[in-house]
Scaffold this motif. Sequence first.
Motif, PDB file in Angstrom:
ATOM      1  N   ARG A 288      13.227   2.430 -11.143  1.00 12.15           N
ATOM      2  CA  ARG A 288      12.732   1.635 -11.662  1.00 12.15           C
ATOM      3  C   ARG A 288      11.264   1.995 -12.371  1.00 12.15           C
ATOM      4  O   ARG A 288      10.295   3.539 -11.439  1.00 12.15           O
ATOM      5  N   ARG A 289       9.905   1.966 -13.449  1.00 17.08           N
ATOM      6  CA  ARG A 289       9.156   2.529 -13.025  1.00 17.08           C
ATOM      7  C   ARG A 289       7.916   1.578 -13.030  1.00 17.08           C
ATOM      8  O   ARG A 289       8.282   0.809 -13.830  1.00 17.08           O
ATOM      9  N   LEU A 290       7.031   1.645 -12.301  1.00 13.85           N
ATOM     10  CA  LEU A 290       6.054   1.229 -12.278  1.00 13.85           C
ATOM     11  C   LEU A 290       4.565   1.859 -12.415  1.00 13.85           C
ATOM     12  O   LEU A 290       4.008   2.763 -11.960  1.00 13.85           O
ATOM     13  N   ILE A 291       3.672   1.115 -13.533  1.00 12.77           N
ATOM     14  CA  ILE A 291       3.169   1.901 -13.910  1.00 12.77           C
ATOM     15  C   ILE A 291       1.280   0.978 -13.782  1.00 12.77           C
ATOM     16  O   ILE A 291       1.478  -0.132 -13.808  1.00 12.77           O
ATOM     17  N   VAL A 292      -0.006   1.940 -13.114  1.00 18.21           N
ATOM     18  CA  VAL A 292      -0.872   1.290 -12.501  1.00 18.21           C
ATOM     19  C   VAL A 292      -2.043   1.722 -12.831  1.00 18.21           C
ATOM     20  O   VAL A 292      -1.936   2.682 -13.371  1.00 18.21           O
ATOM     21  N   ALA A 293      -3.034   0.747 -13.339  1.00 19.74           N
ATOM     22  CA  ALA A 293      -4.358   1.703 -13.683  1.00 19.74           C
ATOM     23  C   ALA A 293      -4.827   2.723 -12.506  1.00 19.74           C
ATOM     24  O   ALA A 293      -5.056   2.108 -11.612  1.00 19.74           O
ATOM     25  N   ALA A 294      -5.544   3.855 -12.977  1.00 20.37           N
ATOM     26  CA  ALA A 294      -5.743   4.790 -11.637  1.00 20.37           C
ATOM     27  C   ALA A 294      -7.485   4.803 -10.883  1.00 20.37           C
ATOM     28  O   ALA A 294      -7.413   4.552 -10.838  1.00 20.37           O
ATOM     29  N   ILE A 295      -8.169   3.533 -12.612  1.00 19.97           N
ATOM     30  CA  ILE A 295      -9.230   3.218 -12.122  1.00 19.97           C
ATOM     31  C   ILE A 295      -9.554   1.945 -10.432  1.00 19.97           C
ATOM     32  O   ILE A 295     -10.648   2.208  -9.997  1.00 19.97           O
TER      33      ILE A 295
ATOM     34  N   MET B  77     -11.103   5.107 -22.569  1.00 15.79           N
ATOM     35  CA  MET B  77      -8.986   4.591 -22.125  1.00 15.79           C
ATOM     36  C   MET B  77      -9.163   4.225 -21.178  1.00 15.79           C
ATOM     37  O   MET B  77      -8.464   3.048 -20.195  1.00 15.79           O
ATOM     38  N   ALA B  78      -9.634   4.538 -20.100  1.00 21.02           N
ATOM     39  CA  ALA B  78      -8.625   3.868 -18.580  1.00 21.02           C
ATOM     40  C   ALA B  78      -9.646   3.108 -17.945  1.00 21.02           C
ATOM     41  O   ALA B  78      -8.379   1.602 -17.557  1.00 21.02           O
ATOM     42  N   LYS B  79     -10.536   1.827 -18.969  1.00 20.40           N
ATOM     43  CA  LYS B  79     -10.569   0.631 -19.489  1.00 20.40           C
ATOM     44  C   LYS B  79      -9.776  -0.186 -19.890  1.00 20.40           C
ATOM     45  O   LYS B  79      -9.539  -1.224 -18.847  1.00 20.40           O
ATOM     46  N   ILE B  80      -9.527   0.752 -20.870  1.00 19.44           N
ATOM     47  CA  ILE B  80      -9.054  -0.343 -21.550  1.00 19.44           C
ATOM     48  C   ILE B  80      -7.512  -0.776 -20.940  1.00 19.44           C
ATOM     49  O   ILE B  80      -6.646  -1.656 -20.750  1.00 19.44           O
ATOM     50  N   ALA B  81      -6.361   0.988 -20.474  1.00 18.44           N
ATOM     51  CA  ALA B  81      -5.575   0.422 -20.358  1.00 18.44           C
ATOM     52  C   ALA B  81      -5.801  -0.696 -18.651  1.00 18.44           C
ATOM     53  O   ALA B  81      -4.543  -1.425 -18.352  1.00 18.44           O
ATOM     54  N   ALA B  82      -6.788  -0.468 -17.786  1.00 13.62           N
ATOM     55  CA  ALA B  82      -6.990  -1.563 -16.687  1.00 13.62           C
ATOM     56  C   ALA B  82      -6.665  -2.712 -16.931  1.00 13.62           C
ATOM     57  O   ALA B  82      -6.207  -3.085 -16.435  1.00 13.62           O
ATOM     58  N   ASP B  83      -7.930  -3.227 -18.440  1.00 13.99           N
ATOM     59  CA  ASP B  83      -7.754  -4.433 -18.791  1.00 13.99           C
ATOM     60  C   ASP B  83      -5.903  -5.133 -19.706  1.00 13.99           C
ATOM     61  O   ASP B  83      -6.092  -5.616 -18.706  1.00 13.99           O
ATOM     62  N   GLN B  84      -5.574  -3.850 -19.754  1.00 17.48           N
ATOM     63  CA  GLN B  84      -4.197  -4.653 -20.411  1.00 17.48           C
ATOM     64  C   GLN B  84      -3.211  -4.233 -19.381  1.00 17.48           C
ATOM     65  O   GLN B  84      -3.207  -5.880 -19.389  1.00 17.48           O
ATOM     66  N   ILE B  85      -3.224  -3.819 -18.149  1.00 12.63           N
ATOM     67  CA  ILE B  85      -2.342  -4.061 -17.186  1.00 12.63           C
ATOM     68  C   ILE B  85      -2.726  -5.368 -16.417  1.00 12.63           C
ATOM     69  O   ILE B  85      -1.760  -6.384 -16.067  1.00 12.63           O
ATOM     70  N   GLU B  86      -4.132  -5.727 -16.565  1.00 11.60           N
ATOM     71  CA  GLU B  86      -4.866  -7.129 -15.831  1.00 11.60           C
ATOM     72  C   GLU B  86      -3.774  -8.076 -16.593  1.00 11.60           C
ATOM     73  O   GLU B  86      -3.319  -8.975 -16.070  1.00 11.60           O
ATOM     74  N   LYS B  87      -3.834  -7.810 -17.640  1.00 10.52           N
ATOM     75  CA  LYS B  87      -3.637  -8.978 -18.218  1.00 10.52           C
ATOM     76  C   LYS B  87      -1.625  -9.238 -18.350  1.00 10.52           C
ATOM     77  O   LYS B  87      -1.812 -10.212 -18.489  1.00 10.52           O
ATOM     78  N   TYR B  88      -1.552  -8.588 -18.855  1.00  6.77           N
ATOM     79  CA  TYR B  88      -0.171  -8.069 -19.228  1.00  6.77           C
ATOM     80  C   TYR B  88       1.195  -8.161 -17.763  1.00  6.77           C
ATOM     81  O   TYR B  88       2.074  -8.284 -17.641  1.00  6.77           O
ATOM     82  N   GLY B  89       0.063  -7.474 -16.786  1.00  6.42           N
ATOM     83  CA  GLY B  89       0.754  -6.771 -15.803  1.00  6.42           C
ATOM     84  C   GLY B  89       1.180  -7.914 -14.439  1.00  6.42           C
ATOM     85  O   GLY B  89       0.869  -9.019 -14.858  1.00  6.42           O
TER      86      GLY B  89
ATOM     87  N   SER C 144      -3.208  11.249 -18.067  1.00  6.63           N
ATOM     88  CA  SER C 144      -5.472  11.754 -18.389  1.00  6.63           C
ATOM     89  C   SER C 144      -5.218  11.647 -19.630  1.00  6.63           C
ATOM     90  O   SER C 144      -4.581  11.986 -20.292  1.00  6.63           O
ATOM     91  N   ALA C 145      -6.535  11.557 -19.876  1.00  3.59           N
ATOM     92  CA  ALA C 145      -7.162  11.932 -21.208  1.00  3.59           C
ATOM     93  C   ALA C 145      -8.180  12.440 -20.718  1.00  3.59           C
ATOM     94  O   ALA C 145      -9.816  11.954 -20.564  1.00  3.59           O
ATOM     95  N   GLN C 146      -8.985  13.158 -21.444  1.00  6.69           N
ATOM     96  CA  GLN C 146     -10.117  14.438 -21.201  1.00  6.69           C
ATOM     97  C   GLN C 146     -10.138  14.237 -19.897  1.00  6.69           C
ATOM     98  O   GLN C 146     -12.065  14.458 -19.712  1.00  6.69           O
ATOM     99  N   GLY C 147      -9.517  14.185 -19.358  1.00  9.33           N
ATOM    100  CA  GLY C 147      -9.821  15.059 -17.610  1.00  9.33           C
ATOM    101  C   GLY C 147     -10.231  13.446 -16.387  1.00  9.33           C
ATOM    102  O   GLY C 147     -10.351  13.852 -15.521  1.00  9.33           O
ATOM    103  N   VAL C 148      -9.700  12.391 -17.923  1.00  8.07           N
ATOM    104  CA  VAL C 148     -10.328  11.040 -16.436  1.00  8.07           C
ATOM    105  C   VAL C 148      -8.381  10.359 -16.110  1.00  8.07           C
ATOM    106  O   VAL C 148      -7.816  10.519 -16.973  1.00  8.07           O
ATOM    107  N   ALA C 149      -8.194  10.299 -15.203  1.00  8.15           N
ATOM    108  CA  ALA C 149      -7.287   9.083 -14.708  1.00  8.15           C
ATOM    109  C   ALA C 149      -6.956   8.156 -15.618  1.00  8.15           C
ATOM    110  O   ALA C 149      -8.306   7.553 -15.083  1.00  8.15           O
ATOM    111  N   VAL C 150      -5.919   7.999 -15.905  1.00  8.64           N
ATOM    112  CA  VAL C 150      -6.297   6.670 -16.700  1.00  8.64           C
ATOM    113  C   VAL C 150      -4.752   5.750 -16.257  1.00  8.64           C
ATOM    114  O   VAL C 150      -5.092   4.479 -15.981  1.00  8.64           O
ATOM    115  N   THR C 151      -3.881   6.633 -16.031  1.00  2.60           N
ATOM    116  CA  THR C 151      -2.608   5.422 -15.445  1.00  2.60           C
ATOM    117  C   THR C 151      -1.206   6.332 -14.227  1.00  2.60           C
ATOM    118  O   THR C 151      -2.082   7.302 -13.888  1.00  2.60           O
TER     119      THR C 151
END
Length: 114
Positions: A65-72, A1-13, A100-107
């Motif tokens: 404002r809210r700012l979302i960044v990828a944790a990884i 999930m962390a990789k997917i979040a990072a990819d989406q933030i990179e694409k749309y951020g 977090s998801a399953q103990g891994v920081a996502v965003t």
Amino acid sequence: MAKIAADQIEKYGAPITLSHATGSGQFDPVSRRTSPVVAKYTGKGVSQKIGAGEVNGTSIQAGDRRLIVAAIVVPFVPSPNDSVVVDGAIWNVSHVATESAQGVAVTHELLIRK
């Protein structure tokens, strides 16, 4: 999930620069101050307006404002009093929540304010 979040933030951020004080640096005898050591992350984040229903006048104020960044991809955990440049403006971080998801920081979700 962390990789997917990072990819989406990179694409749309949008481009951001997040600055985080990591400790104290050298003492300057002229200014008689110690300058902080600052870690910086330059990358992308997703900025969103805060909904009117979320504003409570204390911890969440109008204009925040809210700012979302990828944790990884951020090399540190952001904290209150960090600063971030978004759309050419300097904002201060007032609150950070890590999702977090399953103990891994996502965003990291930052509440930012001018």
